[in-house]
Motif scaffolding. Sequence first.
Motif, PDB file in Angstrom:
ATOM      1  N   ASP A  21      25.738  29.325  26.904  1.00 28.70           N
ATOM      2  CA  ASP A  21      26.481  30.184  27.831  1.00 28.70           C
ATOM      3  C   ASP A  21      25.875  31.588  27.756  1.00 28.70           C
ATOM      4  O   ASP A  21      26.274  32.417  26.933  1.00 28.70           O
ATOM      5  CB  ASP A  21      27.957  30.198  27.452  1.00 28.70           C
ATOM      6  N   GLU A  22      24.908  31.841  28.616  1.00 27.50           N
ATOM      7  CA  GLU A  22      24.129  33.081  28.505  1.00 27.50           C
ATOM      8  C   GLU A  22      24.986  34.323  28.642  1.00 27.50           C
ATOM      9  O   GLU A  22      24.846  35.275  27.859  1.00 27.50           O
ATOM     10  CB  GLU A  22      23.015  33.093  29.548  1.00 27.50           C
ATOM     11  N   GLU A  23      25.891  34.348  29.600  1.00 26.44           N
ATOM     12  CA  GLU A  23      26.707  35.546  29.810  1.00 26.44           C
ATOM     13  C   GLU A  23      27.543  35.861  28.569  1.00 26.44           C
ATOM     14  O   GLU A  23      27.595  37.013  28.110  1.00 26.44           O
ATOM     15  CB  GLU A  23      27.629  35.350  31.019  1.00 26.44           C
ATOM     16  N   ALA A  59      19.610  29.203  20.996  1.00 25.57           N
ATOM     17  CA  ALA A  59      18.841  29.369  22.237  1.00 25.57           C
ATOM     18  C   ALA A  59      18.320  30.784  22.443  1.00 25.57           C
ATOM     19  O   ALA A  59      17.678  31.061  23.465  1.00 25.57           O
ATOM     20  CB  ALA A  59      19.684  28.945  23.439  1.00 25.57           C
ATOM     21  N   GLY A  60      18.599  31.716  21.542  1.00 25.91           N
ATOM     22  CA  GLY A  60      17.875  32.973  21.505  1.00 25.91           C
ATOM     23  C   GLY A  60      18.412  34.139  22.300  1.00 25.91           C
ATOM     24  O   GLY A  60      17.769  35.195  22.357  1.00 25.91           O
ATOM     25  N   PRO A  82      15.811  21.871  19.685  1.00 27.47           N
ATOM     26  CA  PRO A  82      15.934  22.036  21.143  1.00 27.47           C
ATOM     27  C   PRO A  82      16.291  23.467  21.549  1.00 27.47           C
ATOM     28  O   PRO A  82      15.772  23.989  22.531  1.00 27.47           O
ATOM     29  CB  PRO A  82      17.053  21.058  21.518  1.00 27.47           C
ATOM     30  N   GLY A  83      17.186  24.091  20.776  1.00 28.64           N
ATOM     31  CA  GLY A  83      17.534  25.480  21.080  1.00 28.64           C
ATOM     32  C   GLY A  83      16.347  26.408  20.909  1.00 28.64           C
ATOM     33  O   GLY A  83      16.111  27.288  21.742  1.00 28.64           O
ATOM     34  N   PHE A  91      11.873  33.622  25.833  1.00 26.43           N
ATOM     35  CA  PHE A  91      11.812  34.932  25.180  1.00 26.43           C
ATOM     36  C   PHE A  91      10.674  35.060  24.167  1.00 26.43           C
ATOM     37  O   PHE A  91      10.609  36.046  23.432  1.00 26.43           O
ATOM     38  CB  PHE A  91      13.141  35.217  24.464  1.00 26.43           C
ATOM     39  N   GLY A  92       9.780  34.084  24.142  1.00 26.90           N
ATOM     40  CA  GLY A  92       8.749  34.044  23.117  1.00 26.90           C
ATOM     41  C   GLY A  92       7.770  35.197  23.155  1.00 26.90           C
ATOM     42  O   GLY A  92       7.080  35.454  22.171  1.00 26.90           O
TER      43      GLY A  92
END
Length: 280
Positions: A21-23, A59-60, A82-83, A91-92
């Motif tokens: 959930d990015e937000e 997931a970063g 996976p994350g 974002f690497g």
Amino acid sequence: MMSAERVAQLEYSEFQAAMLDEEKRRRKAAKIVAVLGHFLGRDKDVLAGLTVADIGCSAGFIADELAAAGAKHTFGVDIDVPGLRKASQRFGERVAFVCADGTALPFPDGSVDVLVFNHIYEHVVDPDAIMAEMRRVLSDDGVLYLGLGNRLGVMEPHYKLPFLSYLPPALADRYVRLSGRADSYYERYRTRRGLRKMVRGLRVWDYTFPVLATPAAFAGNELFPGVVGRVAGGVLSRLPRPVLRALLPVVPTYLWVATRGDRRPAGLSLPRPPERVRPL
């Protein structure tokens, strides 16, 4: 304490949708950066010139926000392959993502200026070993941000079941099965007393009530959004200190900042300034 029945939660982001959930994750990151900014006494480029690591990055999204806050070097560490793959793809270019167990962090002694350990300890097999590793890699003048769930918080945050974390493991397993939410209850929370024991060897400052009472100073109302947050902040800002201390054992989440040395919060004064936590 290590439990023989529990194994590491590999691929956590595959079964915990909240990690994607990015937000929501970026809102949490804004709060973390705001707390760190207050402690460091920085309003802009809060992490400029510093080496930063997010332990349990999945997931970063939080690691990416730490990099955006000016960090010289940013690392994301997890066993969630996976994350990490998703994180590295997005974002690497500005965050180095590393697959490593928290009990064996891939950093030299005293080499990390800022560590973030946000709502991770209940998901790991041996949080005390991870804390020992974070103490090892934290620089002498470094800062450790801790978001810590409380066993005595009434509503368990993962399964939304009241008093779930109060129960011994066998009863908790039965409770989540009867609810239809899961086959077993993996998470292991500690009380405030247990968390104080976990951070022994560090100097700790409690930002829980400052964040709740002055949400505008800490990136809005992430803990209690909207009108609820404004009301809660207004109430807390007026409560006498003895009342706040009486509430501490049942607060759902503690927000602590820890150091190896005698460093103190350097930000402007707040209506509810952070107080020392006395580790056991």
